[in-house]
Design a protein around this motif. Structure first.
Motif, PDB file in Angstrom:
ATOM      1  N   GLY A 298       0.809  -1.217   0.000  1.00  0.00           N
ATOM      2  CA  GLY A 298       0.000   0.000   0.000  1.00  0.00           C
ATOM      3  C   GLY A 298       0.837   1.260   0.000  1.00  0.00           C
ATOM      4  N   ALA A 299       1.975   1.223   0.730  1.00  0.00           N
ATOM      5  CA  ALA A 299       2.814   2.415   0.839  1.00  0.00           C
ATOM      6  C   ALA A 299       3.380   2.823  -0.515  1.00  0.00           C
ATOM      7  N   THR A 300       3.796   1.859  -1.320  1.00  0.00           N
ATOM      8  CA  THR A 300       4.357   2.174  -2.638  1.00  0.00           C
ATOM      9  C   THR A 300       3.348   2.946  -3.488  1.00  0.00           C
ATOM     10  N   ILE A 301       2.115   2.495  -3.461  1.00  0.00           N
ATOM     11  CA  ILE A 301       1.062   3.160  -4.235  1.00  0.00           C
ATOM     12  C   ILE A 301       0.799   4.572  -3.701  1.00  0.00           C
ATOM     13  N   LEU A 302       0.803   4.726  -2.384  1.00  0.00           N
ATOM     14  CA  LEU A 302       0.588   6.050  -1.791  1.00  0.00           C
ATOM     15  C   LEU A 302       1.728   7.009  -2.121  1.00  0.00           C
ATOM     16  N   TRP A 303       2.967   6.505  -2.114  1.00  0.00           N
ATOM     17  CA  TRP A 303       4.099   7.361  -2.488  1.00  0.00           C
ATOM     18  C   TRP A 303       3.983   7.785  -3.962  1.00  0.00           C
ATOM     19  N   GLY A 304       3.539   6.860  -4.818  1.00  0.00           N
ATOM     20  CA  GLY A 304       3.335   7.213  -6.216  1.00  0.00           C
ATOM     21  C   GLY A 304       2.284   8.294  -6.372  1.00  0.00           C
ATOM     22  N   ARG A 305       1.222   8.199  -5.595  1.00  0.00           N
ATOM     23  CA  ARG A 305       0.164   9.207  -5.638  1.00  0.00           C
ATOM     24  C   ARG A 305       0.672  10.563  -5.146  1.00  0.00           C
ATOM     25  N   LEU A 306       1.554  10.538  -4.130  1.00  0.00           N
ATOM     26  CA  LEU A 306       2.127  11.795  -3.647  1.00  0.00           C
ATOM     27  C   LEU A 306       2.933  12.473  -4.749  1.00  0.00           C
ATOM     28  N   GLY A 307       3.633  11.670  -5.567  1.00  0.00           N
ATOM     29  CA  GLY A 307       4.375  12.229  -6.699  1.00  0.00           C
ATOM     30  C   GLY A 307       3.463  12.916  -7.698  1.00  0.00           C
ATOM     31  N   ASP A 308       2.232  12.428  -7.849  1.00  0.00           N
ATOM     32  CA  ASP A 308       1.250  13.094  -8.710  1.00  0.00           C
ATOM     33  C   ASP A 308       0.840  14.453  -8.139  1.00  0.00           C
ATOM     34  N   LYS A 309       0.830  14.544  -6.817  1.00  0.00           N
ATOM     35  CA  LYS A 309       0.352  15.761  -6.156  1.00  0.00           C
ATOM     36  C   LYS A 309       1.408  16.863  -6.122  1.00  0.00           C
ATOM     37  N   ILE A 310       2.663  16.503  -5.805  1.00  0.00           N
ATOM     38  CA  ILE A 310       3.683  17.538  -5.576  1.00  0.00           C
ATOM     39  C   ILE A 310       4.866  17.452  -6.529  1.00  0.00           C
ATOM     40  N   ALA A 358      10.827   3.791  -4.847  1.00  0.00           N
ATOM     41  CA  ALA A 358      10.270   2.876  -5.848  1.00  0.00           C
ATOM     42  C   ALA A 358       8.928   3.372  -6.375  1.00  0.00           C
ATOM     43  N   GLY A 359       8.106   3.934  -5.500  1.00  0.00           N
ATOM     44  CA  GLY A 359       6.792   4.407  -5.920  1.00  0.00           C
ATOM     45  C   GLY A 359       6.842   5.596  -6.859  1.00  0.00           C
ATOM     46  N   THR A 360       7.951   6.333  -6.840  1.00  0.00           N
ATOM     47  CA  THR A 360       8.105   7.518  -7.681  1.00  0.00           C
ATOM     48  C   THR A 360       8.783   7.200  -9.008  1.00  0.00           C
ATOM     49  N   GLN A 361       9.572   6.126  -9.035  1.00  0.00           N
ATOM     50  CA  GLN A 361      10.419   5.812 -10.183  1.00  0.00           C
ATOM     51  C   GLN A 361       9.671   5.589 -11.486  1.00  0.00           C
ATOM     52  N   GLY A 362       8.612   4.788 -11.435  1.00  0.00           N
ATOM     53  CA  GLY A 362       7.953   4.363 -12.661  1.00  0.00           C
ATOM     54  C   GLY A 362       7.544   5.533 -13.542  1.00  0.00           C
ATOM     55  N   ALA A 363       6.884   6.508 -12.947  1.00  0.00           N
ATOM     56  CA  ALA A 363       6.433   7.668 -13.726  1.00  0.00           C
ATOM     57  C   ALA A 363       7.605   8.550 -14.120  1.00  0.00           C
TER      58      ALA A 363
END
Length: 446
Positions: A298-310, A358-363
């Motif tokens: 769950g944390a990985t997905i939340l970190w990815g979402r934070l990258g969308d926000k900021i 890791a959650g930020t890397q893909g995008a």
């Protein structure tokens, strides 16, 4: 034939909604990356706990662990070649065929490890066969990541690409969770099944993964590029010639995430449970891994979402700073021998620090390269870094002999420094300007 080729979708609608298959693609990619990471990480755990005795027959336990980590690193050394092959094929013929082929090869190699003869049974042939299979694993894993991430990225709504690409990235902690749950169960078995069972069980995951991946549609952006004749004849050479700086930046960014990850996931379990006076039981270390991995999905997905926000860059800079700061506290917590503090060390090191990166890397990696060379560029950066970080457990085990845990802490921190420099030198691809431009497109102003 996709809808984008027969009845073009308005740009504003594509930006707002993504493709109709966006969620199925993300889940299908995540299933595949989970299986790939289960297979690959099961080897790391087995190398730390069992392979020194089973395949290398070393009288000194430290030597056995070093040899196990050496074959672990060999698999990583092959990942750039897998990334080159997979990136070339993905940019030239499509993302989907690479995903299916890589999963088949990886799964077949992993099951073979579960039936390999040991050193006692066939002598030197045992480590040779193990090394050969490890090479095959590395090639398959190298080919897989780029296609999985890019399929998801290119299907996703533009404002949620961080969220969607974090779903397949969550396959890292999920694969780690499944692998270590099996090892946690099998650690009580007083025979070879303790290490064979996790590899044999991957056959079940492979069947499930293939069923899902075969139903996933090809990337709409790739199909558009193909229809318009915008594909590169030699995408690997093209990205090296025109975009080599971004490849180097991706290598630096990735090294922070993967180098720190393998210190904790592979070296630390050996550090805690090996030697004449182990700090704690193997089950304590495995429990820490399991809890951190479970939270990490769950944390990985939340970190990815934070990258969308900021934006991607602020999240990554924070992660690398925490990585640098956590080097000595990591071992301070572990050296207490307290089960609770050991588990906390795993959770903070993986769920917070690693999964933030890791959650930020893909995008971020996907946005650094154009469609025609995206698979090649992202894969080159990702997998060349993996070739370096795969030897981190070996380097850590070797440097610990003269310098103790302090030397390993410096290795861990060094990965963070390299990642921080990479983050500072890499452009922000989803800052306020980019987010405003996409908002305008969705509103129909452009």
């Amino acid at each position: 034939m996709t809808a984008t080729m027969t009845s073009p979708v308005p740009l504003s609608q594509r930006a707002r909604d993504g493709s109709p298959d966006k969620l199925k693609t993300a889940v299908g990619s995540a299933v595949g990356t989970t299986i790939e990471n289960y297979d690959f990480l099961a080897y790391g755990t087995a190398a730390a706990l069992y392979f020194g005795d089973a395949f290398f027959h070393a009288e000194d336990p430290v030597v056995g662990v070093l040899l196990g980590f050496l074959t672990f690193g060999i698999g990583f050394a092959m990942r750039p070649l897998g990334g080159i092959i997979g990136g070339h094929l993905g940019d030239k013929y499509g993302r989907k065929p690479v995903l299916v082929g890589a999963l088949l090869i990886m799964g077949f190699a992993t099951v073979l490890i579960g039936v390999l003869p040991t050193y006692e049974q066939v002598g030197l042939l045992a480590p040779l066969l193990l090394t050969l299979i490890r090479i095959i694993q590395g090639l398959a894993f190298g080919a897989e990541w780029g296609g999985a991430i890019l399929m998801t990225f290119e299907h996703a709504p533009w404002k949620k690409r961080g969220l969607y690409t974090a779903i397949p990235q969550a396959g890292v902690p999920l694969g780690l969770l499944l692998a270590n749950l099996v090892f946690l169960f099998s650690v009580g078995l007083d025979n070879e099944l303790a290490w064979r069972l996790p590899f044999l069980l991957s056959a079940v995951l492979i069947v499930a993964g293939l069923i899902i991946r075969l139903k996933v549609s090809e990337s709409p952006e790739f199909e558009e590029a193909k229809a318009s004749g915008a594909l590169e004849k030699n995408p690997v050479l093209s990205v090296i010639k025109s975009d080599w700086r971004n490849v180097l930046r991706a290598i630096a960014l990735r090294l922070a995430e993967s180098g720190g990850f393998y210190v904790i996931v592979t070296y630390l379990i050996s550090y805690i449970s090996s030697g004449d006076a182990p700090i704690a039981e193997r089950s304590t270390a495995l429990t820490g891994l399991v809890i951190a991995a479970a939270l990490g999905v769950g944390a990985t997905i939340l970190w990815g979402r934070l990258g969308d926000k900021i934006g991607r860059k602020p999240v990554y800079i924070l992660g690398t700073l925490l990585l640098i700061a956590f080097g000595f506290p990591l071992f301070g917590l572990v050296n207490t021998g307290s089960a609770m503090l050991i588990v906390f060390a795993y959770v903070f090191g993986l769920t917070v620090i690693h999964d933030m990166l890791a959650g930020t890397q893909g995008a971020w990696f996907s946005e650094l390269f154009p469609v025609a060379t995206r698979n090649s560029g992202a894969s080159l950066g990702y997998q060349f870094s993996a070739a370096i970080s795969g030897f981190i457990p070996l380097i850590a085990a070797a440097i610990a002999v003269p310098l103790g845990f302090g030397g390993v802490a410096l290795v861990y921190m060094g990965c963070g420094v390299i990642g921080l420099v990479g983050a500072l030198l890499t452009k922000e691809t989803w800052g306020r300007k980019e987010r405003a431009a996409v908002d305008a497109i969705i509103a129909g102003d452009k």
